[in-house]
Design a protein around this motif. Structure first.
Motif, PDB file in Angstrom:
ATOM      1  N   ASP A   3       5.931   6.610  47.198  1.00  0.00           N
ATOM      2  CA  ASP A   3       5.703   8.086  48.529  1.00  0.00           C
ATOM      3  C   ASP A   3       4.054   7.958  49.673  1.00  0.00           C
ATOM      4  O   ASP A   3       3.083   7.988  48.681  1.00  0.00           O
ATOM      5  N   SER A   5       1.268   9.700  52.280  1.00  0.00           N
ATOM      6  CA  SER A   5       1.366  11.387  52.271  1.00  0.00           C
ATOM      7  C   SER A   5       0.064  11.583  52.838  1.00  0.00           C
ATOM      8  O   SER A   5      -0.551  10.808  52.519  1.00  0.00           O
ATOM      9  N   SER A 120      13.942  13.942  55.580  1.00  0.00           N
ATOM     10  CA  SER A 120      12.456  13.011  54.102  1.00  0.00           C
ATOM     11  C   SER A 120      11.278  13.705  54.708  1.00  0.00           C
ATOM     12  O   SER A 120      11.237  13.047  53.033  1.00  0.00           O
ATOM     13  N   SER A 133       4.684  15.046  51.872  1.00  0.00           N
ATOM     14  CA  SER A 133       5.066  13.205  51.486  1.00  0.00           C
ATOM     15  C   SER A 133       6.731  12.614  52.480  1.00  0.00           C
ATOM     16  O   SER A 133       6.959  13.732  52.503  1.00  0.00           O
ATOM     17  N   SER A 134       6.415  11.496  52.261  1.00  0.00           N
ATOM     18  CA  SER A 134       8.009  10.697  52.751  1.00  0.00           C
ATOM     19  C   SER A 134       7.931   9.504  52.266  1.00  0.00           C
ATOM     20  O   SER A 134       6.254   8.785  52.026  1.00  0.00           O
ATOM     21  N   LYS A 135       8.469   8.650  52.485  1.00  0.00           N
ATOM     22  CA  LYS A 135       8.878   7.575  52.039  1.00  0.00           C
ATOM     23  C   LYS A 135       8.271   6.835  52.754  1.00  0.00           C
ATOM     24  O   LYS A 135       7.975   5.432  52.461  1.00  0.00           O
TER      25      LYS A 135
END
Length: 162
Positions: A3, A5, A120, A133-135
């Motif tokens: 992830d 962030s 997401s 946070s996210s991919k």
């Protein structure tokens, strides 16, 4: 893939705030319209105290200080100013510089991210800051655009981008 962030914070560069105050003090000392009015601006612990012999002069000193803050890149959202108070023959305005995101504002920001942001993205409150946070890095940039456009009463900075 791990992830990505970033943190949402509300911080003030104390040195820049001090420089703005010193510049405002110098301008007040040199300007002709402030001569003989007892106008002054100074730190008093963590707060800023503005003094003058009339309410209008005190507000004018505050205006000078606000213009110096803007020139130094400090948002006026982080300046909390009280009303002019008369004490004897002088008027005083007490101001403070706000830092950190209150839990109430953090919840508002989290709600904006959940409701309007990409699905997401996850946000998490950590003390007086928020971690998002996210991919997808594109989703994180979308959240930053969304929060910059939102009308919040807190000055936000985005740090720790990974």
């Amino acid at each position: 893939m791990a992830d990505s962030s970033f943190d949402i914070v509300s911080k003030i560069d104390r040195q820049e705030a001090d420089n703005a105050l010193n510049q405002a003090r110098k301008e007040v000392e040199q300007r002709y319209d402030f001569k003989g009015t007892g106008a002054d601006i100074a730190w008093s612990g963590e707060s800023i105290v503005i003094k003058a012999n009339t309410e209008e002069r005190a507000k004018a000193v505050l205006d000078v200080f606000q213009s110096k803050l803007i020139k130094r890149g400090i948002s006026l959202k982080s300046l909390e100013t009280g009303d002019p108070v008369q004490g004897g023959k002088e008027y005083r305005i007490t101001s403070t510089l706000k830092e950190g995101i209150s839990s109430e504002n953090a919840k508002k920001i989290g709600k904006i991210i959940r409701d309007e942001g990409p699905k997401s993205v996850k946000s998490q409150i950590q003390g007086d800051e928020l971690r998002v946070s996210s991919k997808s890095r594109d989703d994180l940039q979308e959240v930053q655009r969304l929060l910059k456009a939102a009308d919040l009463e807190v000055d936000l900075q985005f740090t720790n981008y990974r």
